[in-house]
Design an enzyme around this catalytic site. Structure first.
Site, PDB file in Angstrom:
ATOM      1  N   HIS A  62       0.828  -1.205   0.000  1.00 14.20           N
ATOM      2  CA  HIS A  62       0.000   0.000   0.000  1.00 14.20           C
ATOM      3  C   HIS A  62       0.866   1.260   0.000  1.00 14.20           C
ATOM      4  CE1 HIS A  62      -3.688   2.308   1.053  1.00 14.20           C
ATOM      5  NE2 HIS A  62      -2.815   3.112   1.634  1.00 14.20           N
ATOM      6  N   GLU A  63       1.808   1.325   0.945  1.00 10.23           N
ATOM      7  CA  GLU A  63       2.675   2.504   1.036  1.00 10.23           C
ATOM      8  C   GLU A  63       3.593   2.612  -0.169  1.00 10.23           C
ATOM      9  OE1 GLU A  63       2.164   4.820   3.132  1.00 10.23           O
ATOM     10  OE2 GLU A  63       0.675   3.672   4.261  1.00 10.23           O
ATOM     11  N   HIS A  85       1.857   4.600  -2.852  1.00 12.58           N
ATOM     12  CA  HIS A  85       1.992   6.047  -2.643  1.00 12.58           C
ATOM     13  C   HIS A  85       3.398   6.521  -3.028  1.00 12.58           C
ATOM     14  CE1 HIS A  85      -1.868   6.262  -0.780  1.00 12.58           C
ATOM     15  NE2 HIS A  85      -1.527   5.637   0.327  1.00 12.58           N
TER      16      HIS A  85
END
Length: 352
Positions: free
Chosen positions: A17-18, A21
């Site tokens: 997920h990170e 980003h």
């Protein structure tokens, strides 16, 4: 061992997920100050270029800290200095990566599965089934919708039929390549004797589809869509009161379910497949939940980004980033309090 595997699954999904980003921020020329795996004090830190990479001691969470994300910055490469559409892409990238991860896990699982997949197509009926007729259901019908909800996989049929307590359904079936509506179609389970055993069923035999590249991709996508819909149905049931808070689980409860799934599997291969299936569901669940318009979640950030963009377009003024930071800080406090409540409840269940 299964508890460690469950914790590893969460760690990987948060990292992915990170990473979403991080990669989109770099690609769209936003300065990333720190990319951290886990939370709390840093165990290992290394700075390369403008970014510090760290591994922290509490094995939950992680973050991608961008310049100007929650505060004013004069840096032209700050998050808030970029056009709204770039910021939206960066914020949505984490959930997108989780969703893609879930789909990829499903593709791998179904690629290694047996040679056929169950499909929601009626091949035949139990003897004496009252729903087979020229005006009703027919062999070869693919059940496409039940009460307006799409049927993605074969198990959706029983799930969606069970949600309707009236026994009268609006069905849509695909028949000879065309969609046929069966409005106000009354059905209730009927007792049948099969191999000397009494069973209460609707009386359909569903078909199978041979495994090909196309059927693997279709089954993987349809299962991902079904997982997405299950999250929304769960939220709908929670809001409507159809299910209670006691039935909600947090990370501790999910780890317990994963461990129990592994322990109850007949073989290690079955355990690996069942846990991977759960991991795909969790990945897609995280993708959907994180896009809810709740402060501190990416969905809340996107919502406030769109509100701020509209406000600027109408007034020619910008909302100071610090106010958005206050909203997200309050949301984070509320979210952590809620997670603490759910975690305490899950731990209580383990010892009750």
């Amino acid at each position: 061992m299964y508890i460690l595997i469950a914790i590893l699954i969460f760690g990987v999904l948060i990292f992915v997920h990170e990473l979403g980003h991080f990669l989109t921020a770099k690609a769209l020329d936003v300065q990333v100050n720190e990319f951290a795996v886990c939370m709390g004090p840093a165990l290992v830190k290394k700075t390369k270029g403008e970014t510090t990479y760290s591994l922290r001691c509490i094995p939950i969470g992680g973050y991608c800290a961008m310049e100007g994300e929650d505060e004013s910055s004069d840096n032209p490469r700050a998050f808030t200095s970029k056009p709204w559409w770039r910021r939206l892409i960066i914020l949505a990238a984490g959930s997108f990566m989780n969703f893609v991860t879930g789909v990829l896990v499903l593709v791998i699982l179904f690629s290694t599965a047996a040679g056929f997949f169950a499909v929601p197509r009626i091949d035949s009926f139990y003897e004496g089934c009252p729903y087979e007729s020229a005006e009703g259901l027919q062999a070869g019908d693919e059940i496409y919708k039940i009460d307006g909800r799409r049927v993605y996989i074969q198990s959706d049929v029983s799930m969606l039929l069970a949600r309707n307590k009236t026994g009268v359904f609006d069905l849509v079936v695909r028949r000879d390549g065309k969609l046929v509506e069966l409005k106000d179609f009354a059905m209730t389970p009927v007792e049948y004797t099969v191999d000397g055993e009494t069973q209460v069923k609707y009386g359909f035999y569903f078909g199978m589809e041979e495994k090909t590249f196309g059927s693997v991709m279709k089954t993987s996508w349809n299962t991902a869509m079904d997982f997405t819909r299950l999250v929304w149905l769960g939220l709908e049931d929670l809001i409507s009161g159809a299910v209670s808070m006691d039935e909600m689980s947090g990370p501790v409860g999910i780890v317990s379910v994963i461990a129990e799934t592994g322990e109850q599997s007949a073989t290690k291969a079955d355990a690996a497949a069942n846990i991977a299936y759960l991991a795909a569901f969790i990945a897609i669940n995280l993708a959907v939940m994180n896009m809810l318009p709740i402060p501190a979640l990416d969905g809340g950030r996107i919502f406030l980004l769109l509100v701020g963009t509209l406000f600027t377009a109408l007034t020619k003024k910008k909302i100071p980033p610090k106010y958005e930071g206050y909203v997200h800080a309050a949301g984070m406090i509320a979210l952590l309090a809620f997670m603490a409540f759910v975690t305490f409840k899950d731990i209580w269940k383990l010892f009750a």
